[in-house]
Motif scaffolding. Structure first.
Motif, PDB file in Angstrom:
ATOM      1  N   ALA A  19     -55.647 -43.667 -22.619  1.00 49.73           N
ATOM      2  CA  ALA A  19     -56.501 -43.596 -21.430  1.00 49.73           C
ATOM      3  C   ALA A  19     -55.739 -43.031 -20.237  1.00 49.73           C
ATOM      4  N   ASP A  20     -54.471 -43.386 -20.115  1.00 53.81           N
ATOM      5  CA  ASP A  20     -53.666 -42.864 -19.004  1.00 53.81           C
ATOM      6  C   ASP A  20     -53.492 -41.354 -19.101  1.00 53.81           C
ATOM      7  N   ALA A  21     -53.220 -40.866 -20.292  1.00 56.34           N
ATOM      8  CA  ALA A  21     -53.001 -39.436 -20.468  1.00 56.34           C
ATOM      9  C   ALA A  21     -54.284 -38.653 -20.211  1.00 56.34           C
ATOM     10  N   ILE A  22     -55.409 -39.182 -20.659  1.00 52.34           N
ATOM     11  CA  ILE A  22     -56.695 -38.512 -20.445  1.00 52.34           C
ATOM     12  C   ILE A  22     -57.024 -38.460 -18.963  1.00 52.34           C
ATOM     13  N   SER A  23     -56.850 -39.584 -18.261  1.00 50.55           N
ATOM     14  CA  SER A  23     -57.162 -39.591 -16.829  1.00 50.55           C
ATOM     15  C   SER A  23     -56.215 -38.673 -16.059  1.00 50.55           C
ATOM     16  N   GLU A  24     -54.961 -38.611 -16.472  1.00 51.52           N
ATOM     17  CA  GLU A  24     -54.016 -37.723 -15.804  1.00 51.52           C
ATOM     18  C   GLU A  24     -54.420 -36.260 -15.981  1.00 51.52           C
ATOM     19  N   ARG A  25     -54.849 -35.883 -17.184  1.00 49.55           N
ATOM     20  CA  ARG A  25     -55.297 -34.502 -17.411  1.00 49.55           C
ATOM     21  C   ARG A  25     -56.552 -34.191 -16.607  1.00 49.55           C
ATOM     22  N   ALA A  35     -56.895 -31.297 -13.795  1.00 47.91           N
ATOM     23  CA  ALA A  35     -57.929 -30.263 -13.886  1.00 47.91           C
ATOM     24  C   ALA A  35     -58.743 -30.206 -12.597  1.00 47.91           C
ATOM     25  N   ALA A  36     -59.058 -31.362 -12.002  1.00 46.37           N
ATOM     26  CA  ALA A  36     -59.801 -31.396 -10.746  1.00 46.37           C
ATOM     27  C   ALA A  36     -58.980 -30.763  -9.629  1.00 46.37           C
ATOM     28  N   LEU A  37     -57.686 -31.042  -9.604  1.00 45.91           N
ATOM     29  CA  LEU A  37     -56.817 -30.448  -8.594  1.00 45.91           C
ATOM     30  C   LEU A  37     -56.772 -28.934  -8.742  1.00 45.91           C
ATOM     31  N   LEU A  38     -56.652 -28.452  -9.967  1.00 43.77           N
ATOM     32  CA  LEU A  38     -56.626 -27.001 -10.194  1.00 43.77           C
ATOM     33  C   LEU A  38     -57.931 -26.345  -9.772  1.00 43.77           C
ATOM     34  N   ARG A  39     -59.067 -27.016 -10.065  1.00 44.46           N
ATOM     35  CA  ARG A  39     -60.366 -26.466  -9.640  1.00 44.46           C
ATOM     36  C   ARG A  39     -60.449 -26.362  -8.123  1.00 44.46           C
ATOM     37  N   SER A  40     -59.991 -27.398  -7.434  1.00 46.76           N
ATOM     38  CA  SER A  40     -60.059 -27.362  -5.970  1.00 46.76           C
ATOM     39  C   SER A  40     -59.127 -26.286  -5.408  1.00 46.76           C
TER      40      SER A  40
END
Length: 56
Positions: A31-37, A41-46
């Motif tokens: 769960a930690d790895a999924i949330s980190e990815r 991804a959200a940061l890259l989109r922004s």
């Protein structure tokens, strides 16, 4: 099968081995790895949005 033997291969079918030590050894699906990815991804989109605003 009712007699406890595979009709195709003739061997007993005990099922999957218990205590598989090889499963998820790397932690890619925790769960930690999924949330980190997802956060990355959200940061890259922004950041892409900001770059597009600056260019256009």
């Amino acid at each position: 099968m009712t007699n406890g033997r595979c009709r195709m291969h003739g061997g007993k079918s005990p099922g999957a081995p218990t205590g598989n030590d090889n499963a998820r050894k790397h932690g890619l699906y925790t769960a930690d790895a999924i949330s980190e990815r997802r956060e990355l991804a959200a940061l890259l989109r922004s950041m892409r949005g900001i770059i597009e605003e600056m260019e256009g």
